[in-house]
Design a protein around this motif. Structure first.
Motif, PDB file in Angstrom:
ATOM      1  N   GLU B 426      12.489 -14.672 -15.021  1.00 53.72           N
ATOM      2  CA  GLU B 426      12.288 -13.061 -15.005  1.00 53.72           C
ATOM      3  C   GLU B 426      11.159 -12.275 -15.516  1.00 53.72           C
ATOM      4  OE1 GLU B 426      14.779 -14.821 -16.026  1.00 53.72           O
ATOM      5  OE2 GLU B 426      16.802 -14.248 -15.137  1.00 53.72           O
ATOM      6  N   ASP B 427      10.471 -12.991 -16.491  1.00 58.57           N
ATOM      7  CA  ASP B 427       9.261 -12.406 -17.125  1.00 58.57           C
ATOM      8  C   ASP B 427       8.290 -12.747 -16.055  1.00 58.57           C
ATOM      9  OD1 ASP B 427      10.555 -12.082 -19.655  1.00 58.57           O
ATOM     10  OD2 ASP B 427       9.892 -14.092 -20.358  1.00 58.57           O
ATOM     11  N   ASP B 428       8.296 -14.107 -15.302  1.00 56.22           N
ATOM     12  CA  ASP B 428       7.043 -14.602 -14.416  1.00 56.22           C
ATOM     13  C   ASP B 428       7.071 -13.728 -13.109  1.00 56.22           C
ATOM     14  OD1 ASP B 428       5.603 -17.315 -14.343  1.00 56.22           O
ATOM     15  OD2 ASP B 428       6.407 -16.377 -12.083  1.00 56.22           O
ATOM     16  N   MET B 429       8.461 -13.119 -12.752  1.00 55.27           N
ATOM     17  CA  MET B 429       8.444 -12.454 -11.632  1.00 55.27           C
ATOM     18  C   MET B 429       8.098 -10.860 -11.915  1.00 55.27           C
ATOM     19  SD  MET B 429      11.046 -12.749  -8.380  1.00 55.27           S
ATOM     20  CE  MET B 429      11.410 -14.340  -8.631  1.00 55.27           C
ATOM     21  N   ALA B 430       8.469 -10.393 -12.951  1.00 57.57           N
ATOM     22  CA  ALA B 430       8.208  -8.986 -13.486  1.00 57.57           C
ATOM     23  C   ALA B 430       6.984  -8.700 -14.141  1.00 57.57           C
ATOM     24  CB  ALA B 430       9.213  -8.543 -14.365  1.00 57.57           C
ATOM     25  N   ALA B 431       5.970  -9.605 -14.639  1.00 60.81           N
ATOM     26  CA  ALA B 431       5.059  -9.662 -15.149  1.00 60.81           C
ATOM     27  C   ALA B 431       4.002 -10.320 -14.278  1.00 60.81           C
ATOM     28  CB  ALA B 431       5.085 -10.077 -16.543  1.00 60.81           C
ATOM     29  N   GLY B 432       3.902 -10.047 -13.032  1.00 64.35           N
ATOM     30  CA  GLY B 432       2.987 -10.584 -12.103  1.00 64.35           C
ATOM     31  C   GLY B 432       1.766 -10.080 -12.093  1.00 64.35           C
ATOM     32  N   ILE B 433       0.793 -10.817 -11.203  1.00 62.73           N
ATOM     33  CA  ILE B 433      -0.514 -10.243 -10.749  1.00 62.73           C
ATOM     34  C   ILE B 433      -0.236 -10.402  -9.251  1.00 62.73           C
ATOM     35  CG2 ILE B 433      -2.899 -10.692 -11.122  1.00 62.73           C
ATOM     36  CD1 ILE B 433      -2.641 -11.502 -13.878  1.00 62.73           C
ATOM     37  N   TYR B 434       0.260  -9.682  -8.613  1.00 70.51           N
ATOM     38  CA  TYR B 434       0.778  -9.836  -7.155  1.00 70.51           C
ATOM     39  C   TYR B 434      -0.223  -9.809  -6.079  1.00 70.51           C
ATOM     40  CZ  TYR B 434       4.645  -8.154 -10.071  1.00 70.51           C
ATOM     41  OH  TYR B 434       5.670  -8.216 -11.268  1.00 70.51           O
ATOM     42  N   ARG B 435      -0.013 -10.146  -4.934  1.00 73.87           N
ATOM     43  CA  ARG B 435      -0.415 -10.094  -3.777  1.00 73.87           C
ATOM     44  C   ARG B 435      -0.313  -8.658  -3.548  1.00 73.87           C
ATOM     45  NH1 ARG B 435       0.581 -10.976   2.022  1.00 73.87           N
ATOM     46  NH2 ARG B 435       2.457  -9.851   1.966  1.00 73.87           N
ATOM     47  N   PRO B 436      -1.410  -7.983  -3.419  1.00 76.10           N
ATOM     48  CA  PRO B 436      -1.290  -6.313  -3.149  1.00 76.10           C
ATOM     49  C   PRO B 436      -0.582  -5.873  -1.714  1.00 76.10           C
ATOM     50  CG  PRO B 436      -3.542  -6.944  -2.843  1.00 76.10           C
ATOM     51  CD  PRO B 436      -2.864  -8.099  -3.543  1.00 76.10           C
ATOM     52  N   ALA B 437      -0.028  -5.123  -1.720  1.00 75.84           N
ATOM     53  CA  ALA B 437       0.568  -4.366  -0.395  1.00 75.84           C
ATOM     54  C   ALA B 437      -0.331  -3.705   0.185  1.00 75.84           C
ATOM     55  CB  ALA B 437       1.583  -3.435  -0.881  1.00 75.84           C
ATOM     56  N   ILE B 438      -0.403  -4.425   1.580  1.00 77.39           N
ATOM     57  CA  ILE B 438      -1.840  -4.049   2.427  1.00 77.39           C
ATOM     58  C   ILE B 438      -1.090  -3.590   3.907  1.00 77.39           C
ATOM     59  CG2 ILE B 438      -3.683  -4.774   3.911  1.00 77.39           C
ATOM     60  CD1 ILE B 438      -3.969  -6.970   1.562  1.00 77.39           C
ATOM     61  N   LYS B 439      -1.890  -2.713   4.406  1.00 79.49           N
ATOM     62  CA  LYS B 439      -1.649  -2.188   6.045  1.00 79.49           C
ATOM     63  C   LYS B 439      -3.072  -2.422   6.526  1.00 79.49           C
ATOM     64  CE  LYS B 439       1.858   1.012   4.534  1.00 79.49           C
ATOM     65  NZ  LYS B 439       2.657   2.091   5.376  1.00 79.49           N
ATOM     66  N   ALA B 453     -13.985  -2.773  22.881  1.00 81.44           N
ATOM     67  CA  ALA B 453     -14.234  -2.515  21.342  1.00 81.44           C
ATOM     68  C   ALA B 453     -13.007  -2.825  20.261  1.00 81.44           C
ATOM     69  CB  ALA B 453     -14.521  -0.983  21.421  1.00 81.44           C
ATOM     70  N   TYR B 454     -13.540  -3.031  19.035  1.00 83.19           N
ATOM     71  CA  TYR B 454     -12.388  -3.504  18.350  1.00 83.19           C
ATOM     72  C   TYR B 454     -12.672  -2.868  16.985  1.00 83.19           C
ATOM     73  CZ  TYR B 454      -9.520  -7.117  15.968  1.00 83.19           C
ATOM     74  OH  TYR B 454      -8.250  -7.885  15.018  1.00 83.19           O
ATOM     75  N   HIS B 455     -11.641  -2.146  16.457  1.00 81.54           N
ATOM     76  CA  HIS B 455     -11.723  -1.208  15.268  1.00 81.54           C
ATOM     77  C   HIS B 455     -10.636  -1.197  14.241  1.00 81.54           C
ATOM     78  CE1 HIS B 455     -12.239   2.998  13.214  1.00 81.54           C
ATOM     79  NE2 HIS B 455     -12.546   1.879  12.436  1.00 81.54           N
ATOM     80  N   LEU B 456     -10.843  -2.110  13.125  1.00 81.05           N
ATOM     81  CA  LEU B 456      -9.946  -2.710  12.235  1.00 81.05           C
ATOM     82  C   LEU B 456     -10.054  -1.876  10.858  1.00 81.05           C
ATOM     83  CD1 LEU B 456      -8.214  -5.865  11.357  1.00 81.05           C
ATOM     84  CD2 LEU B 456      -9.415  -4.886   9.398  1.00 81.05           C
ATOM     85  N   LYS B 457      -8.952  -1.228  10.342  1.00 84.79           N
ATOM     86  CA  LYS B 457      -8.952  -0.657   9.224  1.00 84.79           C
ATOM     87  C   LYS B 457      -8.179  -0.999   8.190  1.00 84.79           C
ATOM     88  CE  LYS B 457      -9.832   4.473   9.949  1.00 84.79           C
ATOM     89  NZ  LYS B 457      -8.966   5.780  10.362  1.00 84.79           N
ATOM     90  N   GLU B 458      -8.500  -1.205   6.926  1.00 81.92           N
ATOM     91  CA  GLU B 458      -7.548  -2.079   6.025  1.00 81.92           C
ATOM     92  C   GLU B 458      -7.159  -0.918   4.874  1.00 81.92           C
ATOM     93  OE1 GLU B 458      -8.151  -5.933   3.903  1.00 81.92           O
ATOM     94  OE2 GLU B 458      -9.383  -4.599   2.681  1.00 81.92           O
ATOM     95  N   ALA B 459      -6.233  -0.691   4.436  1.00 81.31           N
ATOM     96  CA  ALA B 459      -5.699   0.094   3.236  1.00 81.31           C
ATOM     97  C   ALA B 459      -4.773  -0.810   2.546  1.00 81.31           C
ATOM     98  CB  ALA B 459      -4.780   1.308   3.824  1.00 81.31           C
ATOM     99  N   ALA B 460      -5.409  -0.960   1.168  1.00 80.64           N
ATOM    100  CA  ALA B 460      -4.880  -1.857   0.134  1.00 80.64           C
ATOM    101  C   ALA B 460      -4.708  -1.373  -0.908  1.00 80.64           C
ATOM    102  CB  ALA B 460      -5.577  -3.278   0.242  1.00 80.64           C
ATOM    103  N   ILE B 461      -3.724  -1.983  -1.937  1.00 81.46           N
ATOM    104  CA  ILE B 461      -3.461  -1.232  -3.149  1.00 81.46           C
ATOM    105  C   ILE B 461      -4.428  -2.184  -4.155  1.00 81.46           C
ATOM    106  CG2 ILE B 461      -1.956  -1.736  -5.091  1.00 81.46           C
ATOM    107  CD1 ILE B 461      -0.873   0.201  -3.022  1.00 81.46           C
ATOM    108  N   ASN B 462      -5.353  -1.383  -4.898  1.00 78.16           N
ATOM    109  CA  ASN B 462      -6.412  -1.719  -5.639  1.00 78.16           C
ATOM    110  C   ASN B 462      -7.620  -2.440  -5.290  1.00 78.16           C
ATOM    111  OD1 ASN B 462      -4.887  -0.962  -7.833  1.00 78.16           O
ATOM    112  ND2 ASN B 462      -3.956  -2.918  -8.224  1.00 78.16           N
ATOM    113  N   SER B 463      -7.547  -3.350  -4.302  1.00 76.30           N
ATOM    114  CA  SER B 463      -9.033  -3.574  -3.788  1.00 76.30           C
ATOM    115  C   SER B 463      -8.936  -4.331  -2.409  1.00 76.30           C
ATOM    116  CB  SER B 463      -9.316  -5.163  -4.890  1.00 76.30           C
ATOM    117  OG  SER B 463      -8.032  -6.238  -4.648  1.00 76.30           O
TER     118      SER B 463
END
Lengths: 153, 719
Positions: B426-439, B453-463
């Motif tokens: 539980e500690d391991d899953m709750a105190a994680g350093i997660y793969r950020p959610a990304i779109k 043409a090819y246009h890619l936009k990235e929106a991500a949490i934190n980085s």
């Protein structure tokens, strides 16, 4: 705290622990048998699998104090002077990646093959479904169980 | 692309030898210096001492060899494959070699890192040079003994032979070799002569793993050690207001409760007592920032995707102009959740800090940086730190972060006791350093049967995507091309997760290519080959992938996977991706069972250059592919009020045996320098699966996990 005796890998050992202490932590912290692994503590991952009277059980979910009349076998007790057929199969097929879950996998497979000495692939898959491998060495585990069955026949 | 026989550094800068007190030869080499592409002698060689070396070869006077593997082992196989490279050039029978994990040297811990699938790529030249240099020293020693010219002697399989046919074993000359100069001119073997590289070598820790011997951090104990369970804020954005430890102190075995920062450590005589003690701690938490929700993140990421101007990461031509002139425009948005790493061995670390020394033991991918941070944290000299690396029960990026080691150090420093911090699941899953959610939002234009043409936009949490990722395929293949990114700063901790960014980016792009192929009425494999034919290798220094190598890899996968030639009940999906310097293509075969996909088989083609250890290499690919499929299908992780919704495997679903396909791996054969395999198998898997499902059912999957969109029955675990 209470004191009780356990029979682990054929040896009688005396343990002092709270009555609710799971067998897993008695093995690891009291008896220094650290081959049995902690993974989830709720019987979901199989890393802590041991044999109680020959049957695969989740050691994280059984209090040790209830097992005073049982024969407990851990991964350390599986090989005698040589590796067991299941361990041999694991070695031959180079199964592990990180290796952490493999003791539990081997204990599950060993108990399963005792009940079903010549399983088909679907039966192997079902038998091993409860043991997680985060490295996903599942293909090799599946093949190793089949190979072990062959070795034992 | 580097030619595998071209090596630029001086051996004197990183190799030194000495006699062993017990008889024998010790060869120390500075693995880090040696791995630099243009290594320069760091200091005057005569002033180097053995503290500056972090990898060693010991040759005993019976000829047996012990190699101290310098890089941390997380299950990626380097503890086996790196010594194989040394043994090959040293030319000793593999049976005479044993391998030990090297400790982190206190003076020289700059880059002992496992991550990014780079250990073998950077180690290749240095390890071969070291092995070859050691061999030459032994030959020189034998030649001196015989009083003949060294050039008339040869060595193979641990035996040196002169022109007269006289022989000496390596062990016979180790003591003499220890006194010789380190030779400068050594020749490396030609790949055709390899006896160890390219042959299967089983995991060097095999016996210990299958018999349950202590190997992992969690297995480490010391006399008088206390087990520690740590209570951390249950939600991101919380801190401690007050706590009462009365009930905790009443638990049998609990000896001490200490607060450090916004965390509380419970020290006990067993793991169980520490965990029990933590459970009954009475803690008042108060909010110290936003308590974030997944639904808020969704909105924020959508806002970023809707923004006109993001951070432009690569731009070729003029995408807007091409869109204005297009026959047709296709646009699609892809979404992924946060993901925890869920290493099977939960985070843990041992620390014993006394006035004399700082002793640290545990599983860590970045021993160097972690030791430095600990030195700063407790105000000690780095020289006082002795860090022992254990085998790791999985890493996947999580053990790059030393948070758990810093906790252990801080607690030991506060309590003056040897402690081992153990995370519960539980500690391991709750105190994680997660793969950020990304779109990702991808927009492409078609004109006259071509992608214009090819246009890619990235929106991500934190980085955002890092390094050369914006220049990955299809960069270079489409005239008008643009990659932009933006992020939303969250207080949820995020970091690297196996194949960072590409683990989801590959799914988005590879799914999108299939839509383009469909629109253009071209076979999905052919579309990729057509696009690659637009790329000239070596023209753009930012483009690292090789079109030629990718084409060969794609063709091999299509051939071995019988692309387009399966029976009527099997549906296929294709994806090809370059990441971590390795080219991979995958064909997924599925069948339908009551309308639900059953993943039968994945055929994989890989170009990783020379395959050092085929059994280990295939194991990495099998694992990476199933991991990629598992997380694409089931991986789901969300937050409410800053708290994760899942903290253990009863609700968090990982792929299990019955859901796994058979993975068949084929390597492109060449003699190019080897590249890594820990990560590159994973990124294409999700896209290939989504494409197979689309071909089977017509359903276009744009969100992970697929299970939510497929609306299948819940998991039925058989325990």
């Amino acid at each position: 705290m209470s004191s009780f005796n356990l029979k682990v890998n054929g040896n009688k050992v005396s343990v002092t622990a709270d009555d609710d202490t799971p067998l897993l932590w008695v093995l690891r912290d009291e008896l220094n048998l650290v081959g049995t692994k902690y993974g989830c503590g709720i019987g979901q991952c199989g890393a802590c699998t041991v044999h109680v009277d020959g049957v695969a059980m989740r050691s994280c979910s059984i209090p040790a104090s209830r097992l005073t009349d049982s024969d407990i076998t851990t991964i350390e007790g599986l090989a005698s002077d040589k590796l067991s057929p299941v361990q041999e199969a694991w070695k031959e097929l180079d199964v592990p990646q990180c290796g952490y879950c493999q003791a539990g996998q081997i204990m599950t497979a060993t108990s399963f093959l005792k009940q079903n000495p010549s399983p088909d692939n679907e039966e192997i898959r079902s038998a091993m479904h409860g043991n997680l491998c985060r490295c996903a060495s599942y293909n090799r585990i599946e093949k190793a169980v089949a190979l072990a069955a062959k070795k034992m026949s | 692309m580097k030619d595998q026989n071209k090596v630029t550094f001086s051996r004197r800068s990183f190799i030194r030898t000495s006699a062993l007190a017990s008889g024998g030869l010790l060869i120390g080499f500075n693995f880090l210096t040696a791995c630099e592409e243009t290594a320069k002698p760091p200091v005057d060689i005569s002033k180097l001492n053995f503290n500056e070396f972090n990898a060693f070869i010991e040759i005993a006077d019976n000829g047996y060899v012990t190699i101290y593997s310098p890089n941390p082992e997380i299950g990626q196989g380097v503890k086996t494959s790196m010594p194989m490279i040394i043994a090959e050039e040293l030319d000793v029978p593999w049976e005479h070699v044993s391998v030990k994990q090297g400790d982190l040297d206190t003076k020289n811990f700059q880059r002992q890192v496992a991550g990014g699938s780079q250990s073998i790529r950077f180690g290749w030249d240095a390890l071969r040079q070291t092995g070859a240099t050691a061999k030459q020293m032994l030959i020189n020693a034998a030649a001196a003994k015989w009083a003949v010219d060294a050039s008339t002697c040869k060595a193979a399989d641990g035996i040196i032979t002169n022109a007269n046919g006289d022989t000496l074993g390596y062990g016979d000359v180790v003591n003499e070799a220890a006194g010789l100069e380190v030779p400068e001119d050594v020749s490396l073997k030609s790949p055709q002569d390899y006896k160890i590289i390219g042959k299967d070598a089983i995991n060097v820790d095999m016996e210990k793993i299958i018999t349950g011997q202590p190997l992992f951090g969690l297995d480490y104990t010391s006399e008088g050690m206390f087990y520690v369970s740590v209570a951390r804020p249950p939600a991101f954005g919380q801190k401690i207001s007050s706590f009462d430890a009365t009930a905790t102190k009443a638990v049998n075995g609990v000896s001490e409760v200490v607060q450090f920062g916004d965390k509380i450590a419970v020290l006990a005589s067993s793991t169980w007592a520490a965990m029990k003690g933590k459970k009954v701690l009475q803690i008042e938490w108060t909010s110290d920032g936003n308590l974030e929700n997944t639904s808020d993140h969704n909105d924020e990421l959508n806002k970023i995707l809707d923004r006109k101007n993001l951070d432009v990461r690569r731009e070729d031509g003029n995408v807007e102009k091409a869109f204005a002139e297009a026959d047709k425009i296709i646009e699609r948005t892809y979404e992924s959740p946060f993901l925890p790493h869920n290493c099977m061995e939960p985070m843990n670390f041992y620390a014993n800090i006394t006035e004399e020394k700082v002793h640290l033991v545990g599983p860590i991918q970045t021993p160097a940086g972690t030791a430095r941070r600990i030195a700063n944290l407790i105000n000690r000299n780095e020289e006082d730190i002795h860090l022992e690396m254990t085998r790791m029960g999985g890493g996947f990026g999580r053990r790059l972060y030393g948070d758990f080691a810093l906790e252990a150090a801080e607690i030991s420093n506060l309590t003056k006791k040897p402690v081992k911090v153990v995370f519960s699941r539980e500690d391991d899953m709750a105190a994680g350093i997660y793969r950020p959610a990304i779109k990702y939002r991808i927009k492409a234009s078609l004109k006259d049967g071509k992608v214009t043409a090819y246009h890619l936009k990235e929106a991500a949490i934190n980085s955002n995507m890092y390094g050369l990722i914006p220049h990955f395929f299809p960069a270079g293949a489409i005239e008008n091309y643009k990659v932009e990114s933006g992020n939303y700063r969250s207080n949820i901790t995020t970091g690297a997760w196996r194949a960072p960014y590409t683990n989801f980016l590959a799914f988005a792009e590879q799914s999108f290519f299939d839509e383009l192929a469909n629109e253009l009425n071209v076979d999905a494999v052919q579309l990729r080959l057509d696009l690659l034919s637009n790329v000239e290798d070596g023209k753009d220094p930012n483009i690292q992938y090789s079109a030629k190598r990718m084409i060969d890899t794609i063709k091999l996968a299509a051939e071995k996977g019988k692309w387009g030639k399966t029976n009527a009940n099997t549906y296929q999906g294709f994806a090809a991706y370059y990441s971590h310097n390795t080219h991979v293509a995958e064909v997924v075969d599925i069948t339908l069972n009551n309308g639900q996909p059953k993943i039968e088989k994945v055929t994989v083609a890989v170009d990783c250059g020379i395959v050092v250890n085929p059994t280990g290499a295939k194991n990495q690919i099998e694992g990476g592919v199933i991991d990629g499929i598992g997380h694409a299908m089931y991986g789901d992780f969300s937050f409410e009020e800053g708290k994760p919704n899942d903290v253990n495997f009863n609700t968090y679903r990982l792929i299990r045996m019955r859901e796994t396909p058979i993975v068949e791996t084929h390597f492109v054969e060449n003699e190019l320098s080897p590249t890594g395999l820990g990560e590159p198998g994973l990124p294409p898997a999700g896209g290939a699966l989504a494409n197979a499902i689309r071909n089977a059912t017509g359903q276009i999957l744009t969100k992970q996990p697929f299970i939510k969109e497929l609306n299948t029955r819940k998991t039925d675990l058989t325990i």
